[in-house]
Design an enzyme around this catalytic site. Structure first.
Site, PDB file in Angstrom:
ATOM      1  N   SER A 130      76.473  44.292 133.370  1.00 27.00           N
ATOM      2  CA  SER A 130      75.053  43.744 132.388  1.00 27.00           C
ATOM      3  C   SER A 130      74.821  42.675 132.382  1.00 27.00           C
ATOM      4  O   SER A 130      74.651  41.830 134.167  1.00 27.00           O
ATOM      5  CB  SER A 130      76.094  42.894 131.336  1.00 27.00           C
ATOM      6  OG  SER A 130      75.165  42.704 130.750  1.00 27.00           O
ATOM      7  N   TYR A 155      81.228  36.966 127.524  1.00 26.35           N
ATOM      8  CA  TYR A 155      81.416  37.806 127.612  1.00 26.35           C
ATOM      9  C   TYR A 155      80.133  38.150 129.119  1.00 26.35           C
ATOM     10  O   TYR A 155      80.923  38.678 130.422  1.00 26.35           O
ATOM     11  CB  TYR A 155      79.991  38.842 126.596  1.00 26.35           C
ATOM     12  CG  TYR A 155      79.458  39.974 127.289  1.00 26.35           C
ATOM     13  CD1 TYR A 155      80.144  41.012 127.121  1.00 26.35           C
ATOM     14  CD2 TYR A 155      77.748  39.818 127.611  1.00 26.35           C
ATOM     15  CE1 TYR A 155      79.175  42.459 126.806  1.00 26.35           C
ATOM     16  CE2 TYR A 155      77.541  41.322 128.303  1.00 26.35           C
ATOM     17  CZ  TYR A 155      77.920  42.429 127.948  1.00 26.35           C
ATOM     18  OH  TYR A 155      77.532  43.901 127.792  1.00 26.35           O
TER      19      TYR A 155
HETATM   20  P1  NAD Z   1      79.493  51.134 123.105  1.00 24.63           P
HETATM   21  O1  NAD Z   1      80.331  50.378 121.609  1.00 24.63           O
HETATM   22  O2  NAD Z   1      79.209  52.260 122.092  1.00 24.63           O
HETATM   23  O3  NAD Z   1      80.762  51.364 123.874  1.00 24.63           O
HETATM   24  C1  NAD Z   1      82.227  51.053 123.836  1.00 24.63           C
HETATM   25  C2  NAD Z   1      83.195  51.834 124.890  1.00 24.63           C
HETATM   26  O4  NAD Z   1      84.461  51.159 125.033  1.00 24.63           O
HETATM   27  C3  NAD Z   1      83.707  52.854 123.286  1.00 24.63           C
HETATM   28  O5  NAD Z   1      84.241  54.135 123.826  1.00 24.63           O
HETATM   29  C4  NAD Z   1      85.139  52.117 122.902  1.00 24.63           C
HETATM   30  O6  NAD Z   1      85.979  53.159 121.992  1.00 24.63           O
HETATM   31  C5  NAD Z   1      85.878  51.600 123.721  1.00 24.63           C
HETATM   32  N1  NAD Z   1      86.477  50.615 124.016  1.00 24.63           N
HETATM   33  C6  NAD Z   1      86.319  49.238 123.487  1.00 24.63           C
HETATM   34  N2  NAD Z   1      87.352  48.884 123.216  1.00 24.63           N
HETATM   35  C7  NAD Z   1      88.250  49.137 123.946  1.00 24.63           C
HETATM   36  C8  NAD Z   1      90.233  49.305 124.363  1.00 24.63           C
HETATM   37  N3  NAD Z   1      90.609  48.495 123.620  1.00 24.63           N
HETATM   38  N4  NAD Z   1      90.341  50.378 125.262  1.00 24.63           N
HETATM   39  C9  NAD Z   1      89.976  50.819 125.051  1.00 24.63           C
HETATM   40  N5  NAD Z   1      88.616  51.189 124.987  1.00 24.63           N
HETATM   41  C10 NAD Z   1      87.662  50.835 123.969  1.00 24.63           C
HETATM   42  O7  NAD Z   1      78.773  50.026 123.529  1.00 24.63           O
HETATM   43  P2  NAD Z   1      77.901  50.349 125.175  1.00 24.63           P
HETATM   44  O8  NAD Z   1      76.956  49.511 124.536  1.00 24.63           O
HETATM   45  O9  NAD Z   1      78.134  51.891 124.969  1.00 24.63           O
HETATM   46  O10 NAD Z   1      79.143  49.644 126.116  1.00 24.63           O
HETATM   47  C11 NAD Z   1      79.251  50.144 126.959  1.00 24.63           C
HETATM   48  C12 NAD Z   1      79.688  48.718 128.364  1.00 24.63           C
HETATM   49  O11 NAD Z   1      78.109  48.783 128.409  1.00 24.63           O
HETATM   50  C13 NAD Z   1      80.417  47.910 128.326  1.00 24.63           C
HETATM   51  O12 NAD Z   1      80.935  47.458 129.182  1.00 24.63           O
HETATM   52  C14 NAD Z   1      79.111  46.745 127.904  1.00 24.63           C
HETATM   53  O13 NAD Z   1      79.090  45.483 128.018  1.00 24.63           O
HETATM   54  C15 NAD Z   1      78.008  47.414 128.719  1.00 24.63           C
HETATM   55  N6  NAD Z   1      76.633  47.041 128.337  1.00 24.63           N
HETATM   56  C16 NAD Z   1      75.937  47.235 127.468  1.00 24.63           C
HETATM   57  C17 NAD Z   1      74.845  46.926 127.320  1.00 24.63           C
HETATM   58  C18 NAD Z   1      73.747  47.047 126.165  1.00 24.63           C
HETATM   59  O14 NAD Z   1      73.015  46.447 125.969  1.00 24.63           O
HETATM   60  N7  NAD Z   1      74.078  48.415 124.362  1.00 24.63           N
HETATM   61  C19 NAD Z   1      73.814  46.392 128.255  1.00 24.63           C
HETATM   62  C20 NAD Z   1      74.588  45.525 128.907  1.00 24.63           C
HETATM   63  C21 NAD Z   1      76.213  46.159 129.542  1.00 24.63           C
END
Ligand code: NAD
Length: 261
Positions: A143, A156
């Protein structure tokens, strides 16, 4: 050479991939021919149906394997159950926002476990398979918060800085083995994880949804646009290509200029 060569014959495991960025990465990898393993902790019929739809539409093999990324043994078991692991995408992640002196201990533990420790366990289990194959790609979805901080996101920010450090270490340990390890650092992407932060922020600041997006979420993202799931998927495919074979131990930001500030 095409910047994105086919990944046909490779198997990719994407943690936390039944929604958001992880699911987008699965689609992009499948579209360039990689067999894919989807994962979450839910094990619903629709998770298996999602894998079947990806297989139908792209022609690759797609499987869903349930594993809870908060549990180290289940992380390792995911890799063992998949059998093959040429490409490992550590994507599973959760968020909780709170001042550090009020940060619930269970939320701290869960974020550190899912967002950081899981990548240690999956990487440890995957490396022997990559070494046996003589090739491997590890992409950690970190991130902008892996490079910079924001208030109220202590767990985080800690986990994401940690995974950036782990990425560099893994890259050094595998540098002569045709295995690369890199981290993608997105700014804000409109996924369920970010959607979930909007209602509370609207209430806290008494703002409209549009104002929260522009003046809070994207306040530090100079482009004033979200990064997209497709852009992160495409960057992941690039890092898995032969063009990127000498890119290792580094971060790629998709943050509209946030970390240039
Ligand atoms: P999201 O909530 O859509 O997806 C999260 C995923 O993680 C889901 O598929 C969920 O089922 C899975 N998950 C959660 N807990 C879990 C567990 N205990 N075991 C297995 N799977 C689990 O969120 P996202 O925004 O797609 O995030 C995905 C990644 O991208 C994360 O690591 C997040 O930190 C990172 N990220 C997101 C953003 C953003 O703005 N959305 C920005 C930077 C980084």
């Amino acid at each position: 050479m095409s910047p994105v060569s086919s990944l046909s014959g490779k198997t990719a495991i994407v943690t936390g991939s039944n929604s958001g960025i992880g699911l987008g990465i699965v689609w992009e990898l499948a579209r360039v021919g990689a067999d894919v393993v989807l994962n979450s902790f839910t094990n619903r019929d629709e998770d298996h149906a999602l894998a079947a739809r990806i297989a139908d539409e792209t022609g690759v093999s797609a499987r869903y394997i349930k594993a809870d990324m908060s549990d180290g043994n289940e992380c390792r078991s995911l890799i063992e159950q998949a059998g093959v692991c040429d490409i490992l995408i550590n994507n599973a992640g959760i968020q909780h926002v709170s001042p550090i002196d009020q940060f619930p201990v269970d939320k701290w533990d869960a974020i550190i476990a899912i967002n950081m420790n899981s990548a240690f366990h999956t990487t440890a289990a995957a490396l022997p398979k990559m070494r046996a194959a003589g090739w491997g790609r590890i992409v950690n979805i970190a991130s902008a918060h892996g490079l910079t901080a924001s208030p109220y996101k202590a767990a985080y920010v800690t986990a994401k800085h940690g995974i950036v450090g782990m990425t560099k270490t893994v890259a050094l340990e595998t540098a002569q083995e045709h295995i690369t390890a890199n981290a993608i650092c997105p700014g804000y992407v409109l996924t369920p994880l970010v959607e979930a932060q909007i209602p509370n922020t609207m209430a806290e600041y008494e703002m409209s949804r549009e104002d929260v997006i522009k003046n809070v979420l994207l306040a530090r993202q100079p482009s004033k646009e979200f990064a997209t799931i497709a852009q992160i998927g495409g960057t992941t495919v690039f890092l898995c290509s032969e063009t990127a074979a000498q890119i290792t131990g580094t971060t790629i930001s998709l943050d509209g200029g946030w970390t240039a500030l």
